[in-house]
Design a protein around this motif. Sequence first.
Motif, mmCIF file in Angstrom:
data_model
loop_
_atom_site.group_PDB
_atom_site.id
_atom_site.type_symbol
_atom_site.label_atom_id
_atom_site.label_comp_id
_atom_site.label_asym_id
_atom_site.label_seq_id
_atom_site.Cartn_x
_atom_site.Cartn_y
_atom_site.Cartn_z
ATOM 1 N N GLN A 13 0.805 -1.338 0.024
ATOM 2 C CA GLN A 13 0.032 -0.091 -0.049
ATOM 3 C C GLN A 13 0.719 1.285 -0.169
ATOM 4 O O GLN A 13 1.558 0.849 0.642
ATOM 5 C CB GLN A 13 -1.243 -0.074 1.305
ATOM 6 C CG GLN A 13 -2.097 1.228 1.449
ATOM 7 C CD GLN A 13 -3.205 0.902 2.321
ATOM 8 O OE1 GLN A 13 -2.702 0.255 3.041
ATOM 9 N NE2 GLN A 13 -3.978 2.209 1.962
ATOM 10 N N LEU A 14 0.593 2.358 -0.969
ATOM 11 C CA LEU A 14 1.453 3.983 -1.066
ATOM 12 C C LEU A 14 0.743 4.352 0.756
ATOM 13 O O LEU A 14 -0.869 4.261 0.552
ATOM 14 C CB LEU A 14 1.017 4.214 -1.936
ATOM 15 C CG LEU A 14 1.836 3.663 -3.145
ATOM 16 C CD1 LEU A 14 1.913 3.021 -3.863
ATOM 17 C CD2 LEU A 14 1.631 5.350 -4.579
ATOM 18 N N VAL A 15 1.286 4.962 0.952
ATOM 19 C CA VAL A 15 1.867 5.906 1.770
ATOM 20 C C VAL A 15 1.764 7.019 1.398
ATOM 21 O O VAL A 15 2.733 7.707 1.190
ATOM 22 C CB VAL A 15 1.447 6.185 3.765
ATOM 23 C CG1 VAL A 15 1.113 4.061 3.479
ATOM 24 C CG2 VAL A 15 3.406 5.895 3.201
ATOM 25 N N ARG A 16 1.190 8.499 2.171
ATOM 26 C CA ARG A 16 1.520 9.234 2.245
ATOM 27 C C ARG A 16 2.376 10.231 3.312
ATOM 28 O O ARG A 16 1.345 10.313 4.164
ATOM 29 C CB ARG A 16 1.182 10.485 1.781
ATOM 30 C CG ARG A 16 1.970 11.929 1.160
ATOM 31 C CD ARG A 16 0.962 12.679 0.987
ATOM 32 N NE ARG A 16 1.073 14.648 1.156
ATOM 33 C CZ ARG A 16 0.852 15.151 2.156
ATOM 34 N NH1 ARG A 16 -0.303 14.144 3.365
ATOM 35 N NH2 ARG A 16 0.727 16.332 2.737
ATOM 36 N N ILE A 17 3.435 9.948 3.650
ATOM 37 C CA ILE A 17 4.082 10.299 4.939
ATOM 38 C C ILE A 17 3.529 11.825 5.252
ATOM 39 O O ILE A 17 3.854 13.066 4.708
ATOM 40 C CB ILE A 17 5.511 10.695 5.289
ATOM 41 C CG1 ILE A 17 5.825 8.855 4.757
ATOM 42 C CG2 ILE A 17 6.545 10.915 6.514
ATOM 43 C CD1 ILE A 17 7.964 8.724 4.365
ATOM 44 N N ASN A 18 3.033 12.130 6.631
ATOM 45 C CA ASN A 18 2.484 13.495 7.206
ATOM 46 C C ASN A 18 3.227 14.124 8.367
ATOM 47 O O ASN A 18 3.071 15.313 8.863
ATOM 48 C CB ASN A 18 1.701 13.111 7.233
ATOM 49 C CG ASN A 18 0.431 12.940 8.014
ATOM 50 O OD1 ASN A 18 1.311 12.503 8.785
ATOM 51 N ND2 ASN A 18 -0.494 12.224 8.137
ATOM 52 N N ARG A 19 4.600 13.654 9.336
ATOM 53 C CA ARG A 19 5.137 13.970 9.580
ATOM 54 C C ARG A 19 6.257 13.602 9.648
ATOM 55 O O ARG A 19 6.984 12.295 9.222
ATOM 56 C CB ARG A 19 4.747 13.455 10.917
ATOM 57 C CG ARG A 19 3.571 13.381 11.564
ATOM 58 C CD ARG A 19 3.566 14.512 11.881
ATOM 59 N NE ARG A 19 1.851 15.263 12.361
ATOM 60 C CZ ARG A 19 1.091 15.274 12.830
ATOM 61 N NH1 ARG A 19 0.945 13.753 14.009
ATOM 62 N NH2 ARG A 19 -0.458 15.469 13.637
ATOM 63 N N GLY A 20 8.035 14.339 9.924
ATOM 64 C CA GLY A 20 8.917 14.490 10.606
ATOM 65 C C GLY A 20 9.702 14.531 9.512
ATOM 66 O O GLY A 20 9.304 15.302 8.175
ATOM 67 N N ARG A 21 10.755 14.688 9.291
ATOM 68 C CA ARG A 21 11.838 14.284 7.655
ATOM 69 C C ARG A 21 11.788 14.332 6.633
ATOM 70 O O ARG A 21 11.640 15.854 5.518
ATOM 71 C CB ARG A 21 13.373 14.195 8.394
ATOM 72 C CG ARG A 21 14.433 14.927 7.620
ATOM 73 C CD ARG A 21 15.493 14.362 7.760
ATOM 74 N NE ARG A 21 16.037 15.024 8.699
ATOM 75 C CZ ARG A 21 17.146 14.328 9.922
ATOM 76 N NH1 ARG A 21 17.589 13.079 9.805
ATOM 77 N NH2 ARG A 21 16.814 14.745 11.485
#
Length: 109
Positions: A13-21
């Motif tokens: 599954q693809l995700v979009r990172i919304n926290r961190g570097r």
Amino acid sequence: MVDGESGSPRIGQLVRINRGREADQYAIIIDVLDETFVLLADGDKRKFDRPKRKNIHHVDLLDYISPEVERSMLETGRVTNGKLRFAISKFVNEELTDWKKGDSLYGER
């Protein structure tokens, strides 16, 4: 392949990172550790051999599962970095174009 039924993370599954570097970048789930953590890789900055352990509350689960990555992980337990890069670029080029036309990317229908 789209998974609109469950809100739980799945391999491929693809995700979009919304926290961190790495915020606002895309990655693929290569392993689900437990109900809170997943391992992410993108084949570029995060290779398969050194995935990022990430809290699922810090990513947006996208309503898209890469069939190539899912199949490779189920059959061999591995996936090439090239296949990860290909899946992400395919998603960005095809699915995001459709999403901009009004489709929901997060399964909210």
